[in-house]
Write a protein that holds these residues in place. Structure first.
Motif, PDB file in Angstrom:
ATOM      1  N   ASP A 294       1.084  -1.065  -0.045  1.00 53.50           N
ATOM      2  CA  ASP A 294       0.059   0.096  -0.171  1.00 53.50           C
ATOM      3  C   ASP A 294       0.918   1.227  -0.023  1.00 53.50           C
ATOM      4  OD1 ASP A 294      -2.182  -1.592  -0.238  1.00 53.50           O
ATOM      5  OD2 ASP A 294      -2.185  -2.182   2.747  1.00 53.50           O
ATOM      6  N   THR A 295      -0.404   2.166  -0.653  1.00 55.92           N
ATOM      7  CA  THR A 295       1.047   3.400  -0.278  1.00 55.92           C
ATOM      8  C   THR A 295       0.056   4.873   0.648  1.00 55.92           C
ATOM      9  OG1 THR A 295       1.381   3.463  -2.379  1.00 55.92           O
ATOM     10  CG2 THR A 295       1.187   5.635  -1.643  1.00 55.92           C
ATOM     11  N   LEU A 296       1.194   5.184   1.402  1.00 61.02           N
ATOM     12  CA  LEU A 296       1.212   6.419   2.263  1.00 61.02           C
ATOM     13  C   LEU A 296       0.693   7.452   1.570  1.00 61.02           C
ATOM     14  CD1 LEU A 296      -0.002   7.050   5.179  1.00 61.02           C
ATOM     15  CD2 LEU A 296       2.562   7.451   5.229  1.00 61.02           C
ATOM     16  N   ASN A 297      -0.013   8.109   1.755  1.00 56.14           N
ATOM     17  CA  ASN A 297      -0.359   9.558   1.350  1.00 56.14           C
ATOM     18  C   ASN A 297      -0.816  10.617   2.239  1.00 56.14           C
ATOM     19  OD1 ASN A 297      -1.487   9.126  -2.074  1.00 56.14           O
ATOM     20  ND2 ASN A 297      -3.024   7.712  -0.903  1.00 56.14           N
ATOM     21  N   VAL A 298       0.110  11.552   1.897  1.00 60.81           N
ATOM     22  CA  VAL A 298       0.789  12.526   3.277  1.00 60.81           C
ATOM     23  C   VAL A 298       1.062  14.238   2.643  1.00 60.81           C
ATOM     24  CG1 VAL A 298       2.418  13.299   4.686  1.00 60.81           C
ATOM     25  CG2 VAL A 298       2.741  10.965   4.087  1.00 60.81           C
ATOM     26  N   GLY A 299      -0.072  14.517   3.363  1.00 63.56           N
ATOM     27  CA  GLY A 299      -0.343  16.146   2.435  1.00 63.56           C
ATOM     28  C   GLY A 299       0.719  16.815   2.961  1.00 63.56           C
ATOM     29  N   TYR A 300       0.644  18.241   2.242  1.00 65.82           N
ATOM     30  CA  TYR A 300       1.572  18.873   2.524  1.00 65.82           C
ATOM     31  C   TYR A 300       1.301  20.656   3.220  1.00 65.82           C
ATOM     32  CZ  TYR A 300       5.509  21.771   0.669  1.00 65.82           C
ATOM     33  OH  TYR A 300       6.554  22.939   0.127  1.00 65.82           O
ATOM     34  N   THR A 301       2.137  20.310   4.118  1.00 68.64           N
ATOM     35  CA  THR A 301       1.415  21.259   4.898  1.00 68.64           C
ATOM     36  C   THR A 301       2.802  22.430   5.139  1.00 68.64           C
ATOM     37  OG1 THR A 301       3.278  20.639   6.601  1.00 68.64           O
ATOM     38  CG2 THR A 301       0.458  20.648   7.014  1.00 68.64           C
TER      39      THR A 301
ATOM     40  N   ASN B  81       4.493   0.271   2.350  1.00 72.30           N
ATOM     41  CA  ASN B  81       5.670   0.261   1.861  1.00 72.30           C
ATOM     42  C   ASN B  81       6.519   1.302   0.497  1.00 72.30           C
ATOM     43  OD1 ASN B  81       7.751  -2.089  -0.502  1.00 72.30           O
ATOM     44  ND2 ASN B  81       8.145  -0.384   0.907  1.00 72.30           N
ATOM     45  N   TYR B  82       5.218   2.040   0.287  1.00 69.99           N
ATOM     46  CA  TYR B  82       5.067   2.635   0.060  1.00 69.99           C
ATOM     47  C   TYR B  82       4.345   4.711   0.217  1.00 69.99           C
ATOM     48  CZ  TYR B  82       6.692   0.166  -4.137  1.00 69.99           C
ATOM     49  OH  TYR B  82       6.998  -1.129  -4.476  1.00 69.99           O
ATOM     50  N   PHE B  83       5.598   5.268  -0.191  1.00 69.49           N
ATOM     51  CA  PHE B  83       5.073   7.149   0.641  1.00 69.49           C
ATOM     52  C   PHE B  83       5.001   8.316  -0.790  1.00 69.49           C
ATOM     53  CE2 PHE B  83       6.165  11.531   1.083  1.00 69.49           C
ATOM     54  CZ  PHE B  83       6.460  12.168   2.035  1.00 69.49           C
TER      55      PHE B  83
ATOM     56  N   TYR C  95       1.052  26.723  -3.871  1.00 66.18           N
ATOM     57  CA  TYR C  95       2.417  26.043  -4.030  1.00 66.18           C
ATOM     58  C   TYR C  95       2.307  25.561  -5.490  1.00 66.18           C
ATOM     59  CZ  TYR C  95       0.138  22.000  -2.490  1.00 66.18           C
ATOM     60  OH  TYR C  95       0.096  20.735  -2.352  1.00 66.18           O
ATOM     61  N   SER C  96       3.258  25.586  -6.030  1.00 56.92           N
ATOM     62  CA  SER C  96       3.679  24.248  -6.521  1.00 56.92           C
ATOM     63  C   SER C  96       3.570  22.928  -7.052  1.00 56.92           C
ATOM     64  CB  SER C  96       4.586  24.761  -7.864  1.00 56.92           C
ATOM     65  OG  SER C  96       4.948  25.592  -8.779  1.00 56.92           O
ATOM     66  N   SER C  97       2.958  22.731  -7.191  1.00 61.27           N
ATOM     67  CA  SER C  97       2.980  20.249  -6.811  1.00 61.27           C
ATOM     68  C   SER C  97       3.464  19.619  -7.372  1.00 61.27           C
ATOM     69  CB  SER C  97       1.651  20.316  -6.776  1.00 61.27           C
ATOM     70  OG  SER C  97       1.506  19.336  -6.988  1.00 61.27           O
ATOM     71  N   GLN C  98       4.305  18.873  -6.977  1.00 64.19           N
ATOM     72  CA  GLN C  98       4.891  17.384  -7.903  1.00 64.19           C
ATOM     73  C   GLN C  98       4.932  16.973  -7.009  1.00 64.19           C
ATOM     74  OE1 GLN C  98       9.402  19.236  -8.429  1.00 64.19           O
ATOM     75  NE2 GLN C  98       9.298  17.386 -10.935  1.00 64.19           N
ATOM     76  N   GLU C  99       4.144  16.007  -7.583  1.00 68.58           N
ATOM     77  CA  GLU C  99       3.965  14.549  -6.658  1.00 68.58           C
ATOM     78  C   GLU C  99       4.712  13.416  -7.104  1.00 68.58           C
ATOM     79  OE1 GLU C  99       0.238  11.857  -7.554  1.00 68.58           O
ATOM     80  OE2 GLU C  99      -0.373  13.980  -6.283  1.00 68.58           O
ATOM     81  N   GLY C 100       5.256  12.098  -5.661  1.00 66.47           N
ATOM     82  CA  GLY C 100       6.215  11.845  -5.954  1.00 66.47           C
ATOM     83  C   GLY C 100       6.610  10.336  -5.140  1.00 66.47           C
ATOM     84  N   ILE C 101       7.295   9.766  -5.312  1.00 66.07           N
ATOM     85  CA  ILE C 101       6.530   8.640  -4.087  1.00 66.07           C
ATOM     86  C   ILE C 101       8.279   7.977  -4.023  1.00 66.07           C
ATOM     87  CG2 ILE C 101       5.970   6.213  -4.565  1.00 66.07           C
ATOM     88  CD1 ILE C 101       4.157   6.820  -7.116  1.00 66.07           C
ATOM     89  N   ILE C 102       7.935   7.091  -2.663  1.00 66.43           N
ATOM     90  CA  ILE C 102       9.320   6.366  -2.331  1.00 66.43           C
ATOM     91  C   ILE C 102       9.133   5.514  -1.477  1.00 66.43           C
ATOM     92  CG2 ILE C 102      10.736   6.958  -0.379  1.00 66.43           C
ATOM     93  CD1 ILE C 102      10.206  10.749   0.010  1.00 66.43           C
TER      94      ILE C 102
END
Length: 192
Positions: free
Chosen positions: A24-31, A97-99, A70-77
């Motif tokens: 699964d992926t953990l979706n984390v908000g950007y403060t 396993n994914y952020f 803000y300038s949004s740029q998605e990434g996965i770790i």
């Protein structure tokens, strides 16, 4: 012989968390509006919600989906080693396993880079406050990874990592560490 082998085994630390990852992926908000980012925010330091080491798996092109904010740029770790997990109640970390976040703009990272990631909690959710919260490192033996693990193991006591200030200078985070060091030292003197 067995007694000798067991007495030499290494002690487990708080930051040595065994994880059986799910896909699964953990979706984390950007403060993005927080005035500080990185591992040493706040006057006396803030508690971490999630700290891990991982590898950049994907970075999209920047977009304007966030509008003028803000300038949004998605990434996965891909998460490889977890050092700290804070229980946030129903929004807990469940061994993903994914952020994924949209905070990657102007981080100068590429696919395959190793990174140390520091997240906080905001309104009972994981959040990432900006560019100094995702730091490019060489791996598990990088001096700042060792420093952050020691900091976690010593209950976020900055005095225990004061000798590491020069390691953090490379990331322009020595000022934050020095600030929380002064706060901790002042609180110790006020209780004398």
């Amino acid at each position: 012989m067995v007694l000798g082998l067991t007495s030499c085994s290494s002690k487990k630390h708080k930051s040595d968390i065994d994880i059986t990852f799910t896909t699964d992926t953990l979706n984390v908000g950007y403060t993005y509006w927080w005035p500080e980012s990185g591992p040493f925010i706040g006057e006396c330091g803030e508690e971490y919600a999630l700290v891990f080491l991982g590898t950049i798996n994907n970075i999209d092109e920047p977009t304007d989906t966030a509008g003028p904010l803000y300038s949004s740029q998605e990434g996965i770790i891909q998460i490889e080693n977890v050092f700290k997990i804070k229980d946030l109640g129903k929004n807990k970390y469940t061994n993903q396993n994914y952020f994924k976040s949209d905070c990657f703009n102007s981080l100068d990272l590429t696919i395959g880079d190793k990174v140390l990631v520091v997240c906080y909690d905001y309104e009972d959710n994981f959040s990432i406050p900006g560019n100094k919260s995702i730091l490019k490192v060489s791996g598990l033996d990088d001096p700042i990874v060792k420093s952050i693990k020691k900091y976690i193991d010593k209950d976020l006591n900055p005095i225990k990592i004061r000798k590491d200030v020069d390691y953090w200078k490379k990331y322009d985070l020595d000022g934050g560490l020095n600030r929380i060091l002064k706060c901790k030292q002042a609180s110790l003197h006020s209780t004398d």
